[in-house]
Design a protein around this motif. Structure first.
Motif, PDB file in Angstrom:
ATOM      1  N   VAL A   1       2.983   7.432  10.477  1.00 24.66           N
ATOM      2  CA  VAL A   1       2.513   6.357   9.607  1.00 24.66           C
ATOM      3  C   VAL A   1       2.412   5.086  10.437  1.00 24.66           C
ATOM      4  O   VAL A   1       3.330   4.773  11.211  1.00 24.66           O
ATOM      5  CB  VAL A   1       3.457   6.140   8.412  1.00 24.66           C
TER       6      VAL A   1
ATOM      7  N   LYS B   1       0.848  -1.187   0.000  1.00 20.46           N
ATOM      8  CA  LYS B   1       0.000   0.000   0.000  1.00 20.46           C
ATOM      9  C   LYS B   1       0.884   1.237   0.000  1.00 20.46           C
ATOM     10  O   LYS B   1       1.800   1.360   0.812  1.00 20.46           O
ATOM     11  CB  LYS B   1      -0.920   0.001   1.219  1.00 20.46           C
TER      12      LYS B   1
ATOM     13  N   CYS C   1      -2.843   8.123  -3.517  1.00 22.29           N
ATOM     14  CA  CYS C   1      -1.739   7.570  -4.289  1.00 22.29           C
ATOM     15  C   CYS C   1      -1.829   8.070  -5.717  1.00 22.29           C
ATOM     16  O   CYS C   1      -2.879   8.469  -6.195  1.00 22.29           O
ATOM     17  CB  CYS C   1      -1.759   6.031  -4.264  1.00 22.29           C
TER      18      CYS C   1
ATOM     19  N   VAL D   1       1.445   5.178   0.587  1.00 24.11           N
ATOM     20  CA  VAL D   1       0.911   6.253   1.419  1.00 24.11           C
ATOM     21  C   VAL D   1       1.791   7.482   1.253  1.00 24.11           C
ATOM     22  O   VAL D   1       3.008   7.410   1.444  1.00 24.11           O
ATOM     23  CB  VAL D   1       0.850   5.840   2.907  1.00 24.11           C
TER      24      VAL D   1
ATOM     25  N   GLN E   1      -2.697  10.511   2.133  1.00 21.96           N
ATOM     26  CA  GLN E   1      -3.472   9.278   2.022  1.00 21.96           C
ATOM     27  C   GLN E   1      -4.039   9.065   0.632  1.00 21.96           C
ATOM     28  O   GLN E   1      -5.038   8.398   0.460  1.00 21.96           O
ATOM     29  CB  GLN E   1      -4.616   9.248   3.056  1.00 21.96           C
TER      30      GLN E   1
ATOM     31  N   ILE F   1       3.779  -1.233   3.820  1.00 19.80           N
ATOM     32  CA  ILE F   1       3.516   0.189   3.612  1.00 19.80           C
ATOM     33  C   ILE F   1       4.684   0.823   2.869  1.00 19.80           C
ATOM     34  O   ILE F   1       5.836   0.756   3.325  1.00 19.80           O
ATOM     35  CB  ILE F   1       3.282   0.916   4.946  1.00 19.80           C
TER      36      ILE F   1
END
Length: 221
Positions: A44, A34, A153, A36, A151, A137
């Protein structure tokens, strides 16, 4: 000839729709990564797996290198952990669901990288391999690796490739369809003209009547 083109175009359309949905809803590039994008100084969270052993260790890895670890024991209510980590990395335990995660505090440009948490049961035996967290992450810092709001992308570049492929296949199918219809109509007109030229014309009606009329020869007495 036309069927494979249209089938391929439909499949490309489904692939684009699916890729766009994933990019908007989850912001994930695969099942376990993911991305971020955060501002410098923000925090984070890196989730850890749920452990069931009495004693276990949680390791935080950055780009496959362990940068923090905690030795924990499973208490009556929540895990009891002893830390051995850097000051900007803390272990966060949620009391409502007893979930554990590493918290990266005050990230900066040097914090860019892929973070993941893994846990390994130490007791009871046998010693099992480390269990990775559900998601890794990828930390991006605004003004350095990304320029999008927090938050969110960046757009998936594969979406544009699929869009161009869909447009190309659509134009090709339309051109082939129009050409086929044009040649079909032209062929029909040519067949109609050939049938007309090969048809024998009918004789005039008046000519058939004139055949029965003859000039009588004169009689000489």
């Amino acid at each position: 000839m036309m069927s494979p083109c249209w089938v391929f175009m439909i499949l490309v359309g489904f692939r684009i729709s699916d890729a766009a949905t994933q990019g908007q809803n989850t912001c994930t590039f695969n099942d376990k990564l993911k991305s971020v994008c955060v501002a410098a100084g923000d925090s984070v969270s890196v989730p850890c797996p749920n452990m069931t052993g009495e004693d276990f260790r949680l390791n935080l890895l950055k780009d496959q290198e362990v940068i923090s670890n905690h030795t924990c024991s499973l208490g009556n209510k929540a895990p009891d952990c002893k830390s051995s980590s850097r000051g900007w990395v803390q272990l966060h335990i949620k009391t409502d669901n007893d979930s554990v995660s590493f918290l990266l505090k005050g990230v900066n440009a040097s914090s860019h990288g892929v973070y993941r948490c893994e846990g390994q049961v130490r007791f009871p035996p046998p010693l099992l391999p480390a269990v990775p967290g559900a998601v890794s992450i990828l930390v991006l810092i605004e003004g350095h690796q990304c320029k999008v709001p927090k938050q969110e992308c960046s757009d998936n570049p594969w979406i544009w490739i699929w869009i161009l492929a869909l447009v190309s296949v659509t134009l090709y199918s339309v051109i082939i369809t129009v050409s086929a219809v044009f040649f079909w109509v032209k062929l029909r007109k040519t067949d109609s003209q050939s049938d007309y030229m090969n048809t024998k014309p009918r004789a005039p009606r008046g000519q058939r009547k004139n055949r029965g009329v003859q000039n009588p020869a004169p009689r000489y007495f």
